[in-house]
Structure formats: C-alpha cells, structure tokens
Motif scaffolding. Sequence first.
Motif, PDB file in Angstrom:
ATOM      1  N   ILE B   9       0.829  -1.202   0.000  1.00 47.62           N
ATOM      2  CA  ILE B   9       0.000   0.000   0.000  1.00 47.62           C
ATOM      3  C   ILE B   9       0.863   1.251   0.000  1.00 47.62           C
ATOM      4  CG2 ILE B   9      -1.714   1.298   1.333  1.00 47.62           C
ATOM      5  CD1 ILE B   9      -2.729  -1.374   2.397  1.00 47.62           C
ATOM      6  N   HIS B  10       1.943   1.194   0.776  1.00 55.08           N
ATOM      7  CA  HIS B  10       2.788   2.360   0.942  1.00 55.08           C
ATOM      8  C   HIS B  10       4.247   1.906   1.027  1.00 55.08           C
ATOM      9  CE1 HIS B  10       3.499   6.386   3.296  1.00 55.08           C
ATOM     10  NE2 HIS B  10       4.068   6.369   2.113  1.00 55.08           N
ATOM     11  N   ILE B  11       5.099   2.582   0.279  1.00 56.65           N
ATOM     12  CA  ILE B  11       6.539   2.316   0.324  1.00 56.65           C
ATOM     13  C   ILE B  11       7.263   3.627   0.552  1.00 56.65           C
ATOM     14  CG2 ILE B  11       8.540   1.730  -1.084  1.00 56.65           C
ATOM     15  CD1 ILE B  11       6.985  -0.527  -2.298  1.00 56.65           C
ATOM     16  N   THR B  12       8.212   3.613   1.464  1.00 53.32           N
ATOM     17  CA  THR B  12       9.074   4.769   1.696  1.00 53.32           C
ATOM     18  C   THR B  12      10.485   4.402   1.267  1.00 53.32           C
ATOM     19  OG1 THR B  12       7.737   5.560   3.544  1.00 53.32           O
ATOM     20  CG2 THR B  12       9.994   6.387   3.395  1.00 53.32           C
ATOM     21  N   VAL B  13      11.078   5.254   0.482  1.00 58.18           N
ATOM     22  CA  VAL B  13      12.410   4.981  -0.043  1.00 58.18           C
ATOM     23  C   VAL B  13      13.246   6.256   0.036  1.00 58.18           C
ATOM     24  CG1 VAL B  13      11.672   5.494  -2.407  1.00 58.18           C
ATOM     25  CG2 VAL B  13      13.669   4.047  -2.022  1.00 58.18           C
ATOM     26  N   SER B  14      14.527   6.087   0.261  1.00 56.99           N
ATOM     27  CA  SER B  14      15.434   7.230   0.320  1.00 56.99           C
ATOM     28  C   SER B  14      15.781   7.689  -1.088  1.00 56.99           C
ATOM     29  CB  SER B  14      16.710   6.873   1.070  1.00 56.99           C
ATOM     30  OG  SER B  14      16.419   6.538   2.418  1.00 56.99           O
ATOM     31  N   GLU B  15      15.971   8.972  -1.232  1.00 58.59           N
ATOM     32  CA  GLU B  15      16.362   9.509  -2.533  1.00 58.59           C
ATOM     33  C   GLU B  15      17.691   8.886  -2.951  1.00 58.59           C
ATOM     34  OE1 GLU B  15      16.548  13.761  -2.682  1.00 58.59           O
ATOM     35  OE2 GLU B  15      16.266  13.804  -4.853  1.00 58.59           O
ATOM     36  N   GLY B  16      17.741   8.443  -4.194  1.00 55.21           N
ATOM     37  CA  GLY B  16      18.937   7.777  -4.697  1.00 55.21           C
ATOM     38  C   GLY B  16      18.911   6.272  -4.549  1.00 55.21           C
ATOM     39  N   ALA B  17      18.022   5.765  -3.737  1.00 52.61           N
ATOM     40  CA  ALA B  17      17.905   4.318  -3.559  1.00 52.61           C
ATOM     41  C   ALA B  17      17.063   3.725  -4.675  1.00 52.61           C
ATOM     42  CB  ALA B  17      17.287   3.997  -2.202  1.00 52.61           C
ATOM     43  N   ALA B  92      -2.213  -1.733 -14.036  1.00 55.35           N
ATOM     44  CA  ALA B  92      -3.501  -1.948 -14.686  1.00 55.35           C
ATOM     45  C   ALA B  92      -3.371  -3.009 -15.763  1.00 55.35           C
ATOM     46  CB  ALA B  92      -4.031  -0.649 -15.289  1.00 55.35           C
ATOM     47  N   VAL B  93      -4.477  -3.682 -16.049  1.00 57.05           N
ATOM     48  CA  VAL B  93      -4.508  -4.691 -17.102  1.00 57.05           C
ATOM     49  C   VAL B  93      -5.721  -4.461 -17.986  1.00 57.05           C
ATOM     50  CG1 VAL B  93      -3.416  -6.379 -15.573  1.00 57.05           C
ATOM     51  CG2 VAL B  93      -5.905  -6.390 -15.837  1.00 57.05           C
ATOM     52  N   SER B  94      -5.620  -4.922 -19.220  1.00 58.07           N
ATOM     53  CA  SER B  94      -6.772  -4.927 -20.107  1.00 58.07           C
ATOM     54  C   SER B  94      -6.725  -6.204 -20.939  1.00 58.07           C
ATOM     55  CB  SER B  94      -6.792  -3.692 -21.002  1.00 58.07           C
ATOM     56  OG  SER B  94      -5.800  -3.763 -21.995  1.00 58.07           O
ATOM     57  N   PRO B  95      -7.858  -6.638 -21.448  1.00 63.51           N
ATOM     58  CA  PRO B  95      -7.881  -7.883 -22.223  1.00 63.51           C
ATOM     59  C   PRO B  95      -6.966  -7.801 -23.433  1.00 63.51           C
ATOM     60  CG  PRO B  95     -10.099  -7.162 -21.692  1.00 63.51           C
ATOM     61  CD  PRO B  95      -9.186  -6.038 -21.323  1.00 63.51           C
ATOM     62  N   PRO B  96      -6.275  -8.882 -23.769  1.00 61.74           N
ATOM     63  CA  PRO B  96      -5.374  -8.848 -24.925  1.00 61.74           C
ATOM     64  C   PRO B  96      -6.154  -8.675 -26.214  1.00 61.74           C
ATOM     65  CG  PRO B  96      -5.610 -11.089 -24.106  1.00 61.74           C
ATOM     66  CD  PRO B  96      -6.304 -10.196 -23.121  1.00 61.74           C
ATOM     67  N   GLY B  97      -5.763  -7.688 -27.000  1.00 62.19           N
ATOM     68  CA  GLY B  97      -6.400  -7.438 -28.281  1.00 62.19           C
ATOM     69  C   GLY B  97      -7.891  -7.218 -28.187  1.00 62.19           C
ATOM     70  N   GLY B  98      -8.342  -6.750 -27.054  1.00 58.37           N
ATOM     71  CA  GLY B  98      -9.776  -6.712 -26.804  1.00 58.37           C
ATOM     72  C   GLY B  98     -10.358  -5.336 -26.678  1.00 58.37           C
ATOM     73  N   ASP B  99     -11.074  -5.124 -25.589  1.00 55.84           N
ATOM     74  CA  ASP B  99     -11.916  -3.949 -25.513  1.00 55.84           C
ATOM     75  C   ASP B  99     -11.281  -2.746 -24.831  1.00 55.84           C
ATOM     76  OD1 ASP B  99     -13.864  -5.502 -22.829  1.00 55.84           O
ATOM     77  OD2 ASP B  99     -11.819  -4.752 -22.897  1.00 55.84           O
ATOM     78  N   TYR B 100      -9.995  -2.853 -24.481  1.00 57.66           N
ATOM     79  CA  TYR B 100      -9.261  -1.704 -23.955  1.00 57.66           C
ATOM     80  C   TYR B 100      -9.774  -1.194 -22.619  1.00 57.66           C
ATOM     81  CZ  TYR B 100      -8.471  -1.911 -28.955  1.00 57.66           C
ATOM     82  OH  TYR B 100      -8.241  -2.347 -30.217  1.00 57.66           O
ATOM     83  N   LYS B 101     -10.642  -1.920 -21.958  1.00 56.80           N
ATOM     84  CA  LYS B 101     -11.099  -1.485 -20.649  1.00 56.80           C
ATOM     85  C   LYS B 101     -10.048  -1.858 -19.616  1.00 56.80           C
ATOM     86  CE  LYS B 101     -15.899  -2.505 -21.822  1.00 56.80           C
ATOM     87  NZ  LYS B 101     -17.095  -3.319 -21.435  1.00 56.80           N
ATOM     88  N   LEU B 102      -9.686  -0.908 -18.791  1.00 54.39           N
ATOM     89  CA  LEU B 102      -8.638  -1.113 -17.810  1.00 54.39           C
ATOM     90  C   LEU B 102      -9.198  -1.523 -16.454  1.00 54.39           C
ATOM     91  CD1 LEU B 102      -6.382   1.962 -18.615  1.00 54.39           C
ATOM     92  CD2 LEU B 102      -5.829  -0.422 -19.063  1.00 54.39           C
ATOM     93  N   SER B 103      -8.547  -2.511 -15.849  1.00 52.38           N
ATOM     94  CA  SER B 103      -8.800  -2.864 -14.452  1.00 52.38           C
ATOM     95  C   SER B 103      -7.559  -2.476 -13.670  1.00 52.38           C
ATOM     96  CB  SER B 103      -9.057  -4.361 -14.302  1.00 52.38           C
ATOM     97  OG  SER B 103     -10.224  -4.744 -14.992  1.00 52.38           O
ATOM     98  N   PHE B 104      -7.758  -1.705 -12.622  1.00 54.34           N
ATOM     99  CA  PHE B 104      -6.633  -1.155 -11.881  1.00 54.34           C
ATOM    100  C   PHE B 104      -6.412  -1.884 -10.561  1.00 54.34           C
ATOM    101  CE2 PHE B 104      -5.324   2.761 -14.009  1.00 54.34           C
ATOM    102  CZ  PHE B 104      -6.354   2.951 -14.907  1.00 54.34           C
ATOM    103  N   GLY B 105      -5.148  -1.931 -10.159  1.00 58.58           N
ATOM    104  CA  GLY B 105      -4.835  -2.342  -8.813  1.00 58.58           C
ATOM    105  C   GLY B 105      -5.155  -1.219  -7.837  1.00 58.58           C
ATOM    106  N   ALA B 106      -4.994  -1.518  -6.558  1.00 61.76           N
ATOM    107  CA  ALA B 106      -5.366  -0.557  -5.516  1.00 61.76           C
ATOM    108  C   ALA B 106      -4.400   0.613  -5.420  1.00 61.76           C
ATOM    109  CB  ALA B 106      -5.457  -1.259  -4.164  1.00 61.76           C
ATOM    110  N   GLY B 107      -3.232   0.449  -6.006  1.00 55.84           N
ATOM    111  CA  GLY B 107      -2.269   1.536  -5.985  1.00 55.84           C
ATOM    112  C   GLY B 107      -1.241   1.389  -4.877  1.00 55.84           C
ATOM    113  N   THR B 108      -0.048   1.922  -5.116  1.00 53.38           N
ATOM    114  CA  THR B 108       1.011   1.981  -4.113  1.00 53.38           C
ATOM    115  C   THR B 108       1.471   3.425  -3.990  1.00 53.38           C
ATOM    116  OG1 THR B 108       1.795  -0.261  -4.592  1.00 53.38           O
ATOM    117  CG2 THR B 108       3.323   1.220  -3.461  1.00 53.38           C
TER     118      THR B 108
END
Lengths: 113, 114
Positions: B9-17, B92-108
């Motif tokens: 859900i959440h990642i903290t990283v140092s600049e340059g890492a 995000a994913v969409s069907p291969p060669g299909g309808d271009y509708k996107l399904s999204f993950g919850a986000g990080t």
Amino acid sequence: SAVISQKPSRDICQRGTSLTIQCQVDSQVTMMFWYRQQPGQSLTLIATANQGSEATYESGFVIDKFPISRPNLTFSTLTVSNMSPEDSSIYLCSVEEQGAEAFFGQGTRLTVV
Amino acid sequence: AQSVTQPDIHITVSEGASLELRCNYSYGATPYLFWYVQSPGQGLQLLLKYFSGDTLVQGIKGFEAEFKRSQSSFNLRKPSVHWSDAAEYFCAVSPPGGDYKLSFGAGTTVTVRA
C-alpha cells in the motif's frame, strides 16, 4: 498523444442536484471511457461512451444515475444525477489511442455536500 | 474475472535508492499490462506498457518493468529514485487485443525521503 480537456476541474455541489462533466479530445478517437476514483481508492470503470449509441455500463453503474452522451468522436459528457455525498470522487475521462494505450484527462474533483 | 493485486500500500524509499513496486494479476490469458503514475492533484500518466515480446520494458522517467508469465507478475523498478518520484502508482490490465477497458490495482503510494 491525444490531449484531453475536462470541465469542470472541480466542483462542490448540493446533494440532490446533478452535475454534467465534459470531456473534449483534440483528435478523433474510437474508444472513450469514464472512470471514478473514490477518495483514497483506485480507479473503477463506469462505462464506455459509444458514439451515436447508448453507453455500455459496467456492473454496479446504471444509466439513470450516470447518463452519458457521445455525440461525435471528440466529445463526451458524463452526468452524475441526484448526487449524494457518496458520489464525492474524482471522475476521469479516458481515450484509447495507438492500440490499447489509454490516455487520461486531468479529472473532475467532485464534492457533494 | 480478472484482478490486479498491488501488495504494497505504501513504500518509503530514500532519494537515490532503488525502488521496486509489485504487481500480480489474475487472468485467463496474458493481458495487456500497464503502469500509471498519479502525482498529487494530477491526472494519470502512462509510464510503460507490455503487450508482447521482450519481457523487460523500458518506460519514461527511468522506469522499467519486467513481465514474468510464470509468476503472473509485472513489477516496476527504478534504479535511483528522485524526490519527484513521490506519487501514487497504479498497475492496470486490459484484455489482450480486446476492448481496452482497464482494471486497476489498488495503488502503491511512494514516499521519498531526503
């Protein structure tokens, strides 16, 4: 890439009213979509806006609540009807271009009070 | 039904890492795969995409992602993060060669510390 303009960028509305959001694209596109992003959540597809015919809605979304128009290949509107605080979200217009690559507008941030 | 999982859900990283964001999908066939970034108050910007071919995909802003069919994964990486990389990242994913509708993950959400 397509340039997508959404209006309004944000609005605060009274419950029970309706808001129409406009999406204008600078080129003709085949596929246009509307997404909702509830606070702190991911994006959920509301519907596909079909040019010259009724929109195709995803499960959980109905035309009476979210009527959509698409009069031509560059323009679409989404109306959020009879709003309640639960409708407070960011609404995003998206277009498909260059073979399954989706581009997004800046979104409309809606707050219902 | 297809689904997209972003375990972090959440990642903290140092600049340059270095940074790695995980994405797993569940789908009958290999879908089209995407990573988007959303900066505060901004719309979504496409970082990279995978349709077929080379499983290591290069994107904008120094990001890359690797598709692993055996693991149903499409992890995003950046060797050295910049403070401007602080944002929300969506797989995000969409069907291969299909309808271009996107399904999204919850986000990080990525936070970059100085």
